[in-house]
Design a protein around this motif. Structure first.
Motif, PDB file in Angstrom:
ATOM      1  N   PHE A   1      40.828  41.660  51.966  1.00  0.00           N
ATOM      2  CA  PHE A   1      39.612  41.957  51.668  1.00  0.00           C
ATOM      3  C   PHE A   1      39.120  43.257  51.917  1.00  0.00           C
ATOM      4  O   PHE A   1      39.860  43.828  52.556  1.00  0.00           O
ATOM      5  CB  PHE A   1      38.475  41.128  52.266  1.00  0.00           C
ATOM      6  CG  PHE A   1      38.310  41.401  53.847  1.00  0.00           C
ATOM      7  CD1 PHE A   1      38.962  40.933  54.580  1.00  0.00           C
ATOM      8  CD2 PHE A   1      37.275  42.046  54.138  1.00  0.00           C
ATOM      9  CE1 PHE A   1      38.898  41.297  55.952  1.00  0.00           C
ATOM     10  CE2 PHE A   1      36.912  42.340  55.735  1.00  0.00           C
ATOM     11  CZ  PHE A   1      37.798  41.980  56.653  1.00  0.00           C
TER      12      PHE A   1
ATOM     13  N   GLN B   1      33.563  38.642  44.700  1.00  0.00           N
ATOM     14  CA  GLN B   1      32.478  39.664  45.687  1.00  0.00           C
ATOM     15  C   GLN B   1      31.323  38.701  46.137  1.00  0.00           C
ATOM     16  O   GLN B   1      30.837  37.832  45.564  1.00  0.00           O
ATOM     17  CB  GLN B   1      31.856  40.645  44.678  1.00  0.00           C
ATOM     18  CG  GLN B   1      32.822  41.724  44.210  1.00  0.00           C
ATOM     19  CD  GLN B   1      32.324  42.980  43.334  1.00  0.00           C
ATOM     20  OE1 GLN B   1      32.631  43.012  42.399  1.00  0.00           O
ATOM     21  NE2 GLN B   1      31.511  43.844  44.183  1.00  0.00           N
TER      22      GLN B   1
ATOM     23  N   ASN C   1      30.871  42.652  50.447  1.00  0.00           N
ATOM     24  CA  ASN C   1      32.202  42.171  50.674  1.00  0.00           C
ATOM     25  C   ASN C   1      33.075  41.859  49.213  1.00  0.00           C
ATOM     26  O   ASN C   1      32.534  41.671  48.281  1.00  0.00           O
ATOM     27  CB  ASN C   1      32.158  40.611  51.470  1.00  0.00           C
ATOM     28  CG  ASN C   1      31.674  40.812  52.524  1.00  0.00           C
ATOM     29  OD1 ASN C   1      32.151  41.170  53.603  1.00  0.00           O
ATOM     30  ND2 ASN C   1      30.236  40.731  52.780  1.00  0.00           N
ATOM     31  N   CYS C   2      34.203  42.018  49.311  1.00  0.00           N
ATOM     32  CA  CYS C   2      35.236  41.867  48.500  1.00  0.00           C
ATOM     33  C   CYS C   2      36.397  41.240  48.442  1.00  0.00           C
ATOM     34  O   CYS C   2      37.230  41.954  49.371  1.00  0.00           O
ATOM     35  CB  CYS C   2      35.280  43.339  47.490  1.00  0.00           C
ATOM     36  SG  CYS C   2      36.825  43.136  46.099  1.00  0.00           S
ATOM     37  N   SER C   3      36.681  40.051  48.199  1.00  0.00           N
ATOM     38  CA  SER C   3      38.089  39.372  48.715  1.00  0.00           C
ATOM     39  C   SER C   3      39.026  39.510  47.252  1.00  0.00           C
ATOM     40  O   SER C   3      38.288  39.277  46.086  1.00  0.00           O
ATOM     41  CB  SER C   3      37.644  37.991  49.265  1.00  0.00           C
ATOM     42  OG  SER C   3      37.175  37.293  48.499  1.00  0.00           O
TER      43      SER C   3
END
Lengths: 113, 112
Positions: free
Chosen positions: B71, B6, B22-24
């Motif tokens: 993501f 994150q 953001n979250c990948s």
């Protein structure tokens, strides 16, 4: 009950003692998860129960950690011979099934002196 | 190894600002992505995403998933001090017993 209930909310104990943490999931929820959250960190998966299937214990950090659940009811997480690195918040979550969102309890804050 | 990352780790904004978290992820067989808000104790569920390109919305919060680029983003518009929290992203895969992998979270602080 209305939500996931965990007890105790706080536990302070001396190094080397055993502790038992309790989780009462939402009624009817077949899946139950235990997580550990160290200060400032994310959630670390410990163990997962789904109905009467064998639990997924792959996240337990050592053989000092164990958990039980009878059917779809209460679960207990036991830590034997506690160490200072076991200090953390232990969160329990339940869900209606494996693909449903998890609902969390308020956690047990464990402090090892 | 499956992982969830994150960003940013922390963020400070003023009331009224818009933020994007953001979250990948990297998982073997993606099943779903969850967003949670954690204030003092229990994380509270925000969104569950399973399909790309479909925006989930709840009030000032919205989220979308991109399964090609691996993501998700969480948007908060017109932020309020009550939005101050840690926002957690979790990804579930189809392997084994469907456990979730959590990121370390983004700590958001909204100043009055």
């Amino acid at each position: 009950g209305a939500g996931v209930s965990q007890s105790p909310s706080n536990k302070v104990t001396e190094k080397g003692k055993d502790v038992e943490l309790r989780c009462d999931p939402i009624s009817g929820h077949t899946a139950l998860y235990w997580y550990r959250q160290r200060l400032g960190q994310g959630l670390e998966f410990l163990i997962y129960f789904q109905g009467n299937s064998a639990p997924d214990k792959s996240g337990l950090p050592s053989d000092r950690f164990s958990a039980e659940r009878t059917g779809e009811s209460v679960s207990t997480l036991t830590i034997q011979r506690t160490q200072q690195e076991d200090s953390a918040v232990y969160l329990c979550a339940s869900s209606e099934g494996r693909v449903q969102p998890q609902h969390f309890g308020d956690g047990t804050r464990l402090s090892i002196l | 190894e499956d992982k969830v990352v994150q960003s940013p780790l922390s963020l400070v904004v003023h009331e009224g600002d818009t933020v994007t978290l953001n979250c990948s992820y990297e998982v073997t067989n993606f099943r779903s992505l969850l967003w949670y808000k954690q204030e003092k104790k229990a994380p509270t569920f925000l969104f569950m995403l399973t399909s790309s390109g479909i925006e989930k919305k709840s009030g000032r919060l919205s989220s979308i998933l991109d399964k090609k680029e691996l993501f998700s983003i969480l948007n908060i518009t017109a932020t309020q001090t009550g939005d101050s929290a840690v926002y957690l992203c979790a990804v579930g895969d189809r392997e084994g017993t469907y456990k979730y992998i959590f990121g370390t979270g983004t700590r958001l602080k909204v100043l009055a």
